[in-house]
Design a protein around this motif. Structure first.
Motif, PDB file in Angstrom:
ATOM      1  N   ARG A   1       0.845  -1.370  -0.067  1.00 15.81           N
ATOM      2  CA  ARG A   1      -0.034  -0.015   0.015  1.00 15.81           C
ATOM      3  C   ARG A   1       0.790   1.255   0.084  1.00 15.81           C
ATOM      4  NH1 ARG A   1      -4.876  -1.690   4.208  1.00 15.81           N
ATOM      5  NH2 ARG A   1      -5.668  -3.219   2.521  1.00 15.81           N
ATOM      6  N   ILE A   2       0.347   2.233  -0.761  1.00 19.09           N
ATOM      7  CA  ILE A   2       1.099   3.577  -0.965  1.00 19.09           C
ATOM      8  C   ILE A   2      -0.068   4.631  -0.679  1.00 19.09           C
ATOM      9  CG2 ILE A   2       2.379   5.363  -1.881  1.00 19.09           C
ATOM     10  CD1 ILE A   2       3.559   2.750  -3.720  1.00 19.09           C
ATOM     11  N   ALA A   3       0.156   5.717   0.219  1.00 20.35           N
ATOM     12  CA  ALA A   3      -0.571   6.784   0.053  1.00 20.35           C
ATOM     13  C   ALA A   3       0.198   8.136  -0.465  1.00 20.35           C
ATOM     14  CB  ALA A   3      -0.795   6.984   1.481  1.00 20.35           C
ATOM     15  N   VAL A   4      -0.411   8.993  -1.170  1.00 15.06           N
ATOM     16  CA  VAL A   4       0.305  10.116  -1.685  1.00 15.06           C
ATOM     17  C   VAL A   4      -0.650  11.372  -1.415  1.00 15.06           C
ATOM     18  CG1 VAL A   4       1.461   8.573  -3.289  1.00 15.06           C
ATOM     19  CG2 VAL A   4      -0.994   9.717  -3.959  1.00 15.06           C
ATOM     20  N   ARG A   5       0.100  12.534  -1.609  1.00 13.64           N
ATOM     21  CA  ARG A   5      -0.526  13.610  -1.663  1.00 13.64           C
ATOM     22  C   ARG A   5      -0.209  14.131  -2.937  1.00 13.64           C
ATOM     23  NH1 ARG A   5       1.439  18.344   0.099  1.00 13.64           N
ATOM     24  NH2 ARG A   5       3.515  18.527   0.382  1.00 13.64           N
ATOM     25  N   PHE A   6      -1.403  14.837  -3.636  1.00 14.83           N
ATOM     26  CA  PHE A   6      -0.729  15.517  -5.022  1.00 14.83           C
ATOM     27  C   PHE A   6      -1.599  17.016  -4.837  1.00 14.83           C
ATOM     28  CE2 PHE A   6      -4.962  13.281  -5.092  1.00 14.83           C
ATOM     29  CZ  PHE A   6      -5.711  13.954  -5.660  1.00 14.83           C
ATOM     30  N   ALA A   7      -1.181  17.596  -5.962  1.00 12.77           N
ATOM     31  CA  ALA A   7      -1.806  18.907  -6.416  1.00 12.77           C
ATOM     32  C   ALA A   7      -1.770  18.902  -7.925  1.00 12.77           C
ATOM     33  CB  ALA A   7      -1.031  20.034  -5.667  1.00 12.77           C
ATOM     34  N   TYR A   8      -2.647  19.510  -8.603  1.00 13.87           N
ATOM     35  CA  TYR A   8      -2.667  19.530  -9.965  1.00 13.87           C
ATOM     36  C   TYR A   8      -3.384  20.943 -10.182  1.00 13.87           C
ATOM     37  CZ  TYR A   8      -7.277  17.402 -10.369  1.00 13.87           C
ATOM     38  OH  TYR A   8      -8.744  16.962 -10.335  1.00 13.87           O
ATOM     39  N   GLU A   9      -2.788  21.632 -11.470  1.00 19.16           N
ATOM     40  CA  GLU A   9      -3.408  22.667 -11.849  1.00 19.16           C
ATOM     41  C   GLU A   9      -3.808  22.492 -13.238  1.00 19.16           C
ATOM     42  OE1 GLU A   9      -0.337  25.733  -9.653  1.00 19.16           O
ATOM     43  OE2 GLU A   9      -0.272  25.577 -11.964  1.00 19.16           O
ATOM     44  N   TYR A  10      -5.187  23.328 -13.631  1.00 25.06           N
ATOM     45  CA  TYR A  10      -5.776  22.976 -14.788  1.00 25.06           C
ATOM     46  C   TYR A  10      -6.587  24.360 -15.010  1.00 25.06           C
ATOM     47  CZ  TYR A  10     -10.002  21.615 -12.126  1.00 25.06           C
ATOM     48  OH  TYR A  10     -10.924  21.837 -11.451  1.00 25.06           O
ATOM     49  N   ARG A  11      -7.194  24.275 -16.195  1.00 26.60           N
ATOM     50  CA  ARG A  11      -8.039  25.508 -16.565  1.00 26.60           C
ATOM     51  C   ARG A  11      -9.240  24.726 -17.260  1.00 26.60           C
ATOM     52  NH1 ARG A  11      -8.699  26.680 -21.858  1.00 26.60           N
ATOM     53  NH2 ARG A  11      -7.101  26.029 -23.109  1.00 26.60           N
TER      54      ARG A  11
END
Length: 154
Positions: free
Chosen positions: A83-93
């Motif tokens: 198991r793996i836990a991640v945090r993320f952010a992404y940008e989009y329009r």
């Protein structure tokens, strides 16, 4: 079909797995991305719950039609065995030209072949101005020298 690195994960292999996932999603090819998941992979993404590669492809196709100029950074949060836990952010329009930064966490569970069989994602969108954008690399893979989320203070 095998998708290294394989569980059980250590810090190095968990970090590799996260970066490979990020690279795949930044490539925005739904059929290719879906190959990282088991045939019967179960997903919860925001309020959507579905199962199977066909539904993953359909979901990602819809997602990237709506989320334009998509750029994502994932960061390892924790790992144990398969198991793996991640945090993320992404940008989009969006199609009206409005910019957003989405923040979230994912929990992943892998089978013995390194394919993800379960993905749970919680995501929040924040409207941003074009001047507030932090992810400026050309579409596709994030350059190795681009700051990580922690380095960006996100």
């Amino acid at each position: 079909m095998s998708r290294p690195p394989l569980p059980p994960f250590d810090l190095e292999t968990a970090t590799q797995k996260v970066r490979l996932a990020e690279d795949g999603w930044n490539g925005q090819d739904p059929s290719k991305v879906a190959l990282a998941y088991t045939e019967d992979s179960r997903w919860r993404n925001r309020a959507e719950i579905f199962e199977g590669r066909e539904n993953i492809v359909a979901f990602l196709t819809r997602k990237w039609e709506k989320e334009r100029e998509y750029r994502l950074i994932k960061e390892l949060w924790a790992f144990r065995e398969n198991r793996i836990a991640v945090r993320f952010a992404y940008e989009y329009r969006d199609d009206s030209g409005n910019w957003f930064r989405a923040y979230g966490n994912e929990n992943w569970e892998f089978d013995e072949h390194g394919l993800m069989r379960h993905r749970v994602a919680s995501i929040n969108d924040k409207p941003i101005t074009e001047q507030e954008r932090l992810f400026h690399w050309p579409l596709g893979r994030r350059p190795d020298d681009h700051p990580e989320l922690s380095e960006l203070g996100l």
